[in-house]
Design a protein around this motif. Structure first.
Motif, PDB file in Angstrom:
ATOM      1  N   LYS A 197      -4.537   3.778   2.062  1.00 37.11           N
ATOM      2  CA  LYS A 197      -4.939   4.990   2.787  1.00 37.11           C
ATOM      3  C   LYS A 197      -4.134   6.222   2.362  1.00 37.11           C
ATOM      4  CE  LYS A 197      -6.984   2.726   6.721  1.00 37.11           C
ATOM      5  NZ  LYS A 197      -6.959   2.461   8.135  1.00 37.11           N
TER       6      LYS A 197
ATOM      7  N   GLY B 141       0.488   3.175   0.871  1.00 30.57           N
ATOM      8  CA  GLY B 141       0.160   3.018   2.289  1.00 30.57           C
ATOM      9  C   GLY B 141      -0.639   1.762   2.564  1.00 30.57           C
ATOM     10  N   ASP B 142      -0.897   1.525   3.844  1.00 22.25           N
ATOM     11  CA  ASP B 142      -1.690   0.363   4.256  1.00 22.25           C
ATOM     12  C   ASP B 142      -3.102   0.495   3.721  1.00 22.25           C
ATOM     13  OD1 ASP B 142       0.432  -0.730   5.669  1.00 22.25           O
ATOM     14  OD2 ASP B 142      -0.187   0.156   7.578  1.00 22.25           O
ATOM     15  N   ASN B 143      -3.552  -0.542   3.024  1.00 19.50           N
ATOM     16  CA  ASN B 143      -4.907  -0.571   2.460  1.00 19.50           C
ATOM     17  C   ASN B 143      -5.212   0.645   1.595  1.00 19.50           C
ATOM     18  OD1 ASN B 143      -5.577  -3.048   3.738  1.00 19.50           O
ATOM     19  ND2 ASN B 143      -5.936  -1.926   5.635  1.00 19.50           N
TER      20      ASN B 143
ATOM     21  N   HIS C   3      -1.507   0.143  -8.087  1.00 14.46           N
ATOM     22  CA  HIS C   3      -2.247  -0.388  -6.942  1.00 14.46           C
ATOM     23  C   HIS C   3      -3.743  -0.498  -7.221  1.00 14.46           C
ATOM     24  CE1 HIS C   3      -3.467  -1.184  -2.822  1.00 14.46           C
ATOM     25  NE2 HIS C   3      -4.371  -0.228  -2.965  1.00 14.46           N
TER      26      HIS C   3
ATOM     27  N   ARG D 291       6.430   2.635  -2.741  1.00 11.48           N
ATOM     28  CA  ARG D 291       5.133   2.019  -2.435  1.00 11.48           C
ATOM     29  C   ARG D 291       4.498   2.631  -1.184  1.00 11.48           C
ATOM     30  NH1 ARG D 291       6.870   1.095  -7.086  1.00 11.48           N
ATOM     31  NH2 ARG D 291       6.249  -0.806  -8.165  1.00 11.48           N
ATOM     32  N   ARG D 292       5.294   3.412  -0.433  1.00 13.59           N
ATOM     33  CA  ARG D 292       4.706   4.082   0.729  1.00 13.59           C
ATOM     34  C   ARG D 292       3.695   5.140   0.298  1.00 13.59           C
ATOM     35  NH1 ARG D 292      10.213   6.164   0.973  1.00 13.59           N
ATOM     36  NH2 ARG D 292      10.218   8.397   0.576  1.00 13.59           N
TER      37      ARG D 292
END
Length: 171
Positions: A75, A71-73, A105, A67-68
């Motif tokens: 990005k 990334g956050d939101n 996502h 899931r990295r």
């Protein structure tokens, strides 16, 4: 600025299905090599979604997509999509509009955005007042603009990145 600024221009010539399939193949090869280099699990799904190639990195039998890669939101996903578009452009000589999804996502976020848009549409129709939404990425704004248009209202994007947002306007 209107919805076209965040999405496809009406003056853009639609790509032929064979060209979109080629974009998808090039993107899949690029992403498979990237996953191999990084020793990450994931399978690549390629499809055509309207006038663009749609490529997804999905869980494989060997394991889950990290899931990295989202990334956050989203990005990291956005950056990975731009790198993939550049790889396609390098191979084909044409700018690509392909959409990349990682582990569902974007599809999940699309469903959330449709609900946000529906709430804003209902509020604008009831109050007759415009409604400004929270800042969003270009992909997110496009989803909202499309939903607003389908409901018979108009919208525009305002602000400057990273604070650019959609404003839903009364009829």
């Amino acid at each position: 600025m209107d919805a076209q600024a965040d999405g496809a221009s009406s003056a853009r010539t639609p790509a032929a299905p064979a060209d979109l399939e080629k974009e998808g193949e090039v993107a899949a090869d690029f992403l498979e090599n990237l996953l191999d280099i990084c020793d990450l699990d994931g399978d690549i799904d390629v499809d055509i979604d309207g006038d663009r190639a749609a490529v997804a990195i999905v869980d494989s039998e060997e394991g889950r997509v990290p899931r990295r890669l989202v990334g956050d939101n989203g990005k990291v996903l956005d950056a990975l999509q731009e790198l993939t578009r550049l790889a396609v452009q390098s191979a084909t000589g044409h700018r690509s509009r392909l959409m990349l999804d990682v582990a569902g996502h974007r599809s999940g976020r699309r469903a959330e955005l449709v609900e946000i848009a529906k709430e804003a549409i209902a509020s604008v129709k009831e109050s007759g007042e415009k409604s400004a939404l929270d800042p969003m990425t270009a992909f997110e704004r496009k989803v909202v603009h499309d939903e607003v248009l389908a409901a018979g209202l108009s919208s525009e994007s305002e602000g400057v990145e990273p604070r650019r947002h959609v404003v839903v306007l009364p009829a």
